[in-house]
Design an enzyme around this catalytic site. Structure first.
Site, short mmCIF file in Angstrom:
data_model
loop_
_atom_site.label_atom_id
_atom_site.label_comp_id
_atom_site.label_asym_id
_atom_site.label_seq_id
_atom_site.Cartn_x
_atom_site.Cartn_y
_atom_site.Cartn_z
N ASP A 12 -4.07 0.95 2.00
CA ASP A 12 -3.30 2.25 1.91
C ASP A 12 -1.89 2.37 0.98
O ASP A 12 -1.94 3.20 -0.31
CB ASP A 12 -2.69 2.92 2.50
N HIS B 82 -13.06 6.03 -1.83
CA HIS B 82 -12.96 5.25 -0.70
C HIS B 82 -13.35 6.48 -0.12
O HIS B 82 -14.16 6.38 0.64
CB HIS B 82 -11.57 5.82 0.21
N HIS C 18 -8.17 6.52 -4.30
CA HIS C 18 -8.54 7.12 -2.72
C HIS C 18 -10.37 8.50 -2.42
O HIS C 18 -11.16 8.50 -1.93
CB HIS C 18 -8.20 8.47 -2.55
N HIS D 297 -8.77 3.40 7.25
CA HIS D 297 -9.10 3.95 5.79
C HIS D 297 -8.30 3.10 4.93
O HIS D 297 -8.69 2.90 3.32
CB HIS D 297 -8.06 5.44 6.61
ZN LIG Z 1 -4.84 7.21 1.88
#
Ligand SMILES: [Zn+2]
Length: 354
Positions: free
Chosen positions: A170, A256, A253, A270
């Site tokens: 992340d 993602h 993201h 995540h």
């Molecule tokens: Zn994140």
């Protein structure tokens, strides 16, 4: 032009910092609702009660596991019934997000105690709200960041290293996404371009995980809060949190979010999916040398580098199209990139990661 940055009120980090919870909470209010993640309640209840004793009248609330509207409501009712003047959220991302959202609804300050460093959620003014069936409902943007974050590195060092690795994934996105926003002039989470400090923080975040990531995982394996783990916890939680909110988010993201459309990836964390988003983002920009460097880094910190590493065993054209369509939908953060991005470009980038 107006530019801005945002921060948590205060951030304290170190082994044993949980012992100060009572003293810190007392500065906010004499009564606290303490939300404990059901995964940590067995080992955290006693140290929390000990830390609070003599300082704050604490009511322990066991979190149900999901950050859903019903769970937020249950917590708000518990806070009101107890006459709480502050809410403490301890555990992983979902318990913390529920505490942040409940504090917003009660107009109370919130103290966050992350027990893993798997994402940059603890410092942010954002709660991801899920439906009761576990699918994502919406992002809830909060008016302010947590008032206090206590990152106890002794607790974090005792959690599985996979969580720390995911937090590195992340944090890896933070620099690349902020840099894209800096180049394009895209807005950050305050709805304005970031001040230069945001990009300095994002660079520091990347430098820390590159320099200390592998050693931090070795320390975590040994359940030791050593110097490398201290640096990586700061990067994963604080620097990444400030960097993404104040610098802005972009392709990693968005990809993602696209990956999450597939059932295949649901058992992956995540940050593991975000790492794939970073690699795909570099491929989008045709930055081959940086891609090679980041791929080698990901391998050194146990992060996935191929779609099959996050559960996508058969990366069919149809699946790639599904990911790309979600990543590139109108108004999506992928359009913060300094180049125009089309679904076909995303499919091509993902094809390179099969
Ligand atoms: Zn994140």
């Amino acid at each position: 032009m107006v530019k801005g940055v945002r921060f948590p009120g205060r951030y304290l980090q170190g082994p044993g910092i949980l012992d100060r919870l009572g003293v810190e909470a007392m500065a906010f209010a004499p009564h606290a609702l303490v939300v404990l993640d059901k995964g940590v309640v067995a080992f955290l209840r006693e140290p929390v009660e000990t830390a609070m004793r003599g300082h704050v009248e604490a009511q322990i609330f066991e979190h149900g596991g999901e950050c859903s509207e019903s769970e937020i409501r249950r917590m708000v009712e518990a806070a009101r019934a107890h006459g709480a003047g502050v809410i403490v959220g301890a555990g992983g991302g979902k318990a913390i997000d529920t505490a942040k959202a409940a504090a917003r609804d009660c107009a109370l300050p919130v103290i966050v105690v992350p027990t893993i460093a798997a994402s940059d959620a603890p410092c942010s003014a954002l709660a991801v709200v899920y439906n009761d069936d576990g699918t994502v409902a919406y992002d809830s943007f909060l008016p302010r960041n947590p008032d206090l974050v206590l990152a106890d590195t002794a607790i974090i060092a005792n959690s599985p290293a996979r969580f720390l690795a995911a937090g590195i994934g992340d944090a890896l996105a933070t620099f690349y996404e902020a840099e894209s926003c800096r180049q394009s002039g895209a807005h950050n989470c305050l709805g304005m371009p970031g001040l230069p400090l945001a990009f300095t923080v994002a660079s520091s975040c990347r430098d820390a995980i590159f320099a200390f990531g592998a050693d931090a995982l070795a320390e975590c394996d040994a359940k030791t809060a050593g110097p490398a783990l201290e640096r990586v916890v700061e990067a994963n939680i604080l620097l990444s949190g400030i960097g993404f909110e104040s610098g802005g988010v972009a392709a990693a993201h968005a990809i993602h979010h696209g990956l999450c459309e597939l059932e295949d990836v649901h058992h992956h964390l995540h940050g593991e999916k975000v790492a794939i988003g970073v690699l795909a983002g570099l491929k989008l920009h045709k930055e081959e040398a940086e891609l090679a460097r980041v791929r080698a880094f990901c391998e050194s910190v146990r992060l996935p580098v191929r779609l099959r590493d996050i559960g996508i065993k058969d990366a069919t054209e149809e699946k790639l199209q599904t990911i790309a369509a979600r990543a590139c939908r109108s108004g999506e953060i992928i359009h913060n990139e300094p180049i125009p991005v089309t679904p076909a470009m995303v499919v091509e980038a993902l094809t390179a990661l099969i």
